[in-house]
Design a protein around this motif. Structure first.
Motif, short mmCIF file in Angstrom:
data_model
loop_
_atom_site.label_atom_id
_atom_site.label_comp_id
_atom_site.label_asym_id
_atom_site.label_seq_id
_atom_site.Cartn_x
_atom_site.Cartn_y
_atom_site.Cartn_z
N ALA A 69 1.60 3.54 10.63
CA ALA A 69 1.99 3.81 12.02
C ALA A 69 1.80 2.59 12.89
O ALA A 69 2.63 2.30 13.78
N GLU A 70 0.73 1.85 12.66
CA GLU A 70 0.49 0.63 13.44
C GLU A 70 1.55 -0.42 13.14
O GLU A 70 2.04 -1.12 14.04
N LEU A 91 -4.89 9.70 5.08
CA LEU A 91 -4.72 9.49 6.51
C LEU A 91 -4.88 8.02 6.93
O LEU A 91 -4.06 7.52 7.72
N PRO A 92 -5.88 7.28 6.45
CA PRO A 92 -5.97 5.86 6.84
C PRO A 92 -4.73 5.05 6.47
O PRO A 92 -4.35 4.14 7.21
N ASP A 93 -4.11 5.40 5.33
CA ASP A 93 -2.87 4.71 4.94
C ASP A 93 -1.77 4.98 5.96
O ASP A 93 -1.02 4.08 6.34
N ASP A 138 -3.33 12.99 17.55
CA ASP A 138 -4.69 13.45 17.79
C ASP A 138 -5.68 12.71 16.90
O ASP A 138 -6.73 12.25 17.36
N TYR A 139 -5.35 12.57 15.61
CA TYR A 139 -6.25 11.89 14.69
C TYR A 139 -6.34 10.40 15.01
O TYR A 139 -7.40 9.79 14.88
N TYR A 192 0.83 -1.20 0.00
CA TYR A 192 0.00 0.00 0.00
C TYR A 192 0.87 1.25 0.00
O TYR A 192 1.93 1.31 0.61
N ASP A 193 0.41 2.27 -0.74
CA ASP A 193 1.02 3.59 -0.74
C ASP A 193 0.48 4.39 0.44
O ASP A 193 -0.61 4.12 0.96
#
Length: 254
Positions: free
Chosen positions: A210-211, A203-205, A235-236, A198-199
């Motif tokens: 990050a996870e 934000l969901p990417d 924050d998000y 995935y690129d």
């Protein structure tokens, strides 16, 4: 113009990274609308640092196809991976649209003696050595290798020659990979797809990345380090987790 250096480890094989200078306000604008121009420019610089650190000093030549053309990208990449600064070459992207720029990059490599060229974008800092090796091996058997991304495009394309597989294909659409494969088939070219990736465009990417990095930062150390400092992302992420928890509770009560 080719900004030449002395190091040419394996003259027939090149890995090109399509990249831009991380200029504030002109970098990854979809993410910037959510997280801010300054933070996203610095985040993208971390992406580039991870790619330079990972793919510099390998048994193929690392090339940077950059934009905008007026930037001294050679001086810039020296700051990303100083230890490999003499082992990376830079040349400007050419063409009005992205498909033309991709073809031009392959033509540049072919004209400079590279017989096998792999090209990746700079939006997937987690791309691994194993993925590149998978594409190199596949290129022994076929003319075109594609690494599909989740959005219908591709994060990697590899070819032995600069085949015109980009013509007439609208980039940044869900049909890019499918249409590229069809173009190759129409020209009598053999093709193969490798594992998907995935690129980082939205934000969901980024939250997904990050996870991954929270579990193992070695996938992209510079990116992991910068993400740890991004208050806006924290924050998000908190809001996202809260929304997910609330939705889960709502579904349980139905």
């Amino acid at each position: 113009m080719w900004e030449q250096k002395k190091f040419m480890p394996e003259p027939d094989t090149a890995l090109i990274i399509m990249a831009r200078y991380p200029e504030t306000g002109k970098t990854k604008t979809r993410l910037a609308r959510t997280l801010g121009d300054v933070e996203v420019a610095q985040l993208y610089r971390a992406f580039l640092s991870d790619l330079a650190q990972r793919f510099g000093g390998q048994d193929y030549t690392l090339l940077w196809a950059y934009t905008p053309t007026e930037i001294d990208y050679t001086a810039f990449v020296r700051t990303l991976a100083p230890v490999y600064s003499e082992q990376m070459l830079c040349f400007p992207q050419q063409g009005e649209d992205f498909g033309t720029r991709l073809l031009s990059a392959f033509q540049w490599a072919y004209e400079h003696g590279f017989q096998r060229t792999l090209l990746i974008g700079s939006d997937s800092p987690q791309i691994s050595h194993a993925t590149i090796e998978q594409a190199r091996i596949a290129l022994d058997d076929v003319d075109v290798v594609l690494g599909p991304s989740d959005d219908g495009g591709y994060y990697l394309i590899a070819m032995r020659k600069p085949y015109a597989v980009f013509s007439g294909i609208p980039m940044s659409t869900a049909a890019v990979t499918e249409m590229t494969l069809a173009s190759a088939l129409k020209q009598g070219l053999t093709s193969r797809m490798i594992d998907p990736l995935y690129d980082i465009d939205e934000l969901p990417d980024l939250l997904r990345l990050a996870e991954l990095l929270a579990i193992d930062s070695s996938h992209a150390p510079a990116t992991a380090a910068y993400l740890a400092t991004m208050r806006s992302l924290h924050d998000y992420h908190a809001r996202f987790n809260s929304t997910t928890l609330n939705l889960h509770r709502t579904n349980q009560s139905l």
